[in-house]
Design a protein around this motif. Structure first.
Motif, PDB file in Angstrom:
ATOM      1  N   GLU A  22       0.831  -1.204   0.000  1.00  0.00           N
ATOM      2  CA  GLU A  22       0.000   0.000   0.000  1.00  0.00           C
ATOM      3  C   GLU A  22       0.868   1.258   0.000  1.00  0.00           C
ATOM      4  OE1 GLU A  22      -3.519   2.189   2.610  1.00  0.00           O
ATOM      5  OE2 GLU A  22      -3.012   0.120   3.081  1.00  0.00           O
ATOM      6  N   ILE A  23       1.934   1.251   0.786  1.00  0.00           N
ATOM      7  CA  ILE A  23       2.843   2.399   0.852  1.00  0.00           C
ATOM      8  C   ILE A  23       3.551   2.596  -0.484  1.00  0.00           C
ATOM      9  CG2 ILE A  23       4.993   3.222   1.904  1.00  0.00           C
ATOM     10  CD1 ILE A  23       3.955   1.843   4.542  1.00  0.00           C
ATOM     11  N   ALA A  24       4.027   1.511  -1.096  1.00  0.00           N
ATOM     12  CA  ALA A  24       4.734   1.606  -2.376  1.00  0.00           C
ATOM     13  C   ALA A  24       3.839   2.149  -3.477  1.00  0.00           C
ATOM     14  CB  ALA A  24       5.286   0.245  -2.772  1.00  0.00           C
ATOM     15  N   GLU A  25       2.544   1.912  -3.363  1.00  0.00           N
ATOM     16  CA  GLU A  25       1.626   2.410  -4.382  1.00  0.00           C
ATOM     17  C   GLU A  25       1.384   3.910  -4.276  1.00  0.00           C
ATOM     18  OE1 GLU A  25      -1.848  -0.105  -4.295  1.00  0.00           O
ATOM     19  OE2 GLU A  25      -0.903  -1.493  -5.704  1.00  0.00           O
ATOM     20  N   LEU A  26       1.706   4.538  -3.149  1.00  0.00           N
ATOM     21  CA  LEU A  26       1.462   5.981  -3.010  1.00  0.00           C
ATOM     22  C   LEU A  26       2.217   6.805  -4.056  1.00  0.00           C
ATOM     23  CD1 LEU A  26       1.361   6.309   0.883  1.00  0.00           C
ATOM     24  CD2 LEU A  26      -0.574   6.504  -0.710  1.00  0.00           C
ATOM     25  N   PRO A  27       3.547   6.644  -4.208  1.00  0.00           N
ATOM     26  CA  PRO A  27       4.220   7.408  -5.261  1.00  0.00           C
ATOM     27  C   PRO A  27       3.692   7.075  -6.663  1.00  0.00           C
ATOM     28  CG  PRO A  27       5.829   6.576  -3.704  1.00  0.00           C
ATOM     29  CD  PRO A  27       4.525   5.906  -3.384  1.00  0.00           C
ATOM     30  N   ALA A  28       3.369   5.802  -6.900  1.00  0.00           N
ATOM     31  CA  ALA A  28       2.833   5.412  -8.204  1.00  0.00           C
ATOM     32  C   ALA A  28       1.480   6.067  -8.458  1.00  0.00           C
ATOM     33  CB  ALA A  28       2.719   3.893  -8.288  1.00  0.00           C
ATOM     34  N   LYS A  29       0.619   6.088  -7.441  1.00  0.00           N
ATOM     35  CA  LYS A  29      -0.676   6.760  -7.589  1.00  0.00           C
ATOM     36  C   LYS A  29      -0.478   8.241  -7.858  1.00  0.00           C
ATOM     37  CE  LYS A  29      -3.619   3.893  -4.638  1.00  0.00           C
ATOM     38  NZ  LYS A  29      -4.409   3.913  -3.393  1.00  0.00           N
ATOM     39  N   PHE A  30       0.436   8.874  -7.108  1.00  0.00           N
ATOM     40  CA  PHE A  30       0.699  10.296  -7.341  1.00  0.00           C
ATOM     41  C   PHE A  30       1.103  10.531  -8.794  1.00  0.00           C
ATOM     42  CE2 PHE A  30       3.966  13.466  -8.026  1.00  0.00           C
ATOM     43  CZ  PHE A  30       3.223  14.619  -7.807  1.00  0.00           C
ATOM     44  N   CYS A  31       2.028   9.721  -9.295  1.00  0.00           N
ATOM     45  CA  CYS A  31       2.485   9.895 -10.682  1.00  0.00           C
ATOM     46  C   CYS A  31       1.314   9.751 -11.648  1.00  0.00           C
ATOM     47  CB  CYS A  31       3.565   8.874 -11.024  1.00  0.00           C
ATOM     48  SG  CYS A  31       5.106   9.112 -10.134  1.00  0.00           S
ATOM     49  N   HIS A  32       0.510   8.719 -11.473  1.00  0.00           N
ATOM     50  CA  HIS A  32      -0.632   8.493 -12.364  1.00  0.00           C
ATOM     51  C   HIS A  32      -1.638   9.637 -12.265  1.00  0.00           C
ATOM     52  CE1 HIS A  32      -3.592   6.177 -14.666  1.00  0.00           C
ATOM     53  NE2 HIS A  32      -4.455   6.757 -13.860  1.00  0.00           N
ATOM     54  N   PHE A  33      -2.030   9.982 -11.046  1.00  0.00           N
ATOM     55  CA  PHE A  33      -3.039  11.028 -10.878  1.00  0.00           C
ATOM     56  C   PHE A  33      -2.544  12.365 -11.411  1.00  0.00           C
ATOM     57  CE2 PHE A  33      -4.682   8.673  -6.850  1.00  0.00           C
ATOM     58  CZ  PHE A  33      -5.239   7.681  -7.643  1.00  0.00           C
ATOM     59  N   SER A  34      -1.271  12.650 -11.210  1.00  0.00           N
ATOM     60  CA  SER A  34      -0.694  13.903 -11.691  1.00  0.00           C
ATOM     61  C   SER A  34      -0.581  13.900 -13.210  1.00  0.00           C
ATOM     62  CB  SER A  34       0.677  14.120 -11.054  1.00  0.00           C
ATOM     63  OG  SER A  34       1.231  15.347 -11.442  1.00  0.00           O
TER      64      SER A  34
END
Length: 153
Positions: A22-34
């Motif tokens: 879940e923590i590792a997905e935070l930067p990935a989600k940020f990149c995708h959402f941005s």
């Protein structure tokens, strides 16, 4: 308070595999959402009181500032900005976890141009467990070549 709720509120000394994912997905989600202009989803990544520090340059304070900066970046780059993160290392902290990784920021400079690396640096995201899951409370970005974004100039 029950033993279970007490254990949940205690700072982790170790992180489970589920926590790490879940923590590792935070930067990935940020990149995708941005990168895909899904700014309204930033609340899935950040706490309301998040601070992003561009080390030696300035800060963005609060969720609304993160969203505004991402929207502005989309305008400055005509929607042709992409983030790539790599070499992630997650370590537990008394408050939650620290996520260390490298970032390559690419932009397309013209209709016929391919992406080129424009910004590189090191991130440390300080994450905490919230009722909605893990979220970034503080982000530190140390750029290899510091540059001041127009909205911090």
């Amino acid at each position: 308070m029950t033993a279970t709720s007490s254990a949940r509120s205690a700072p982790p000394t170790e992180l489970s595999a589920a926590d790490r994912l879940e923590i590792a997905e935070l930067p990935a989600k940020f990149c995708h959402f941005s990168d895909y202009a899904e700014y309204e989803r930033f609340s899935e990544v950040f706490t309301d009181d998040v601070v992003t520090e561009l080390v030696g340059v300035g800060e963005y304070n609060g969720l609304a500032a993160q969203i505004l900066h991402a929207r502005d970046t989309g305008i400055w780059t005509a929607g042709h900005a992409w983030h790539v993160v790599t070499n992630m290392w997650i370590r537990p902290t008394p408050e939650g976890a620290a996520v260390h990784y490298y970032m390559l920021g690419m932009i397309r400079t013209g209709a016929g141009d391919s992406g080129r690396v424009n910004t590189t640096g090191r991130f440390v995201d300080h994450v905490v467990r919230t009722p909605g899951g893990w979220r970034i409370r503080r982000r530190e970005f140390t750029m290899d070549r510091p540059a001041t974004p127009p909205d911090l100039a």
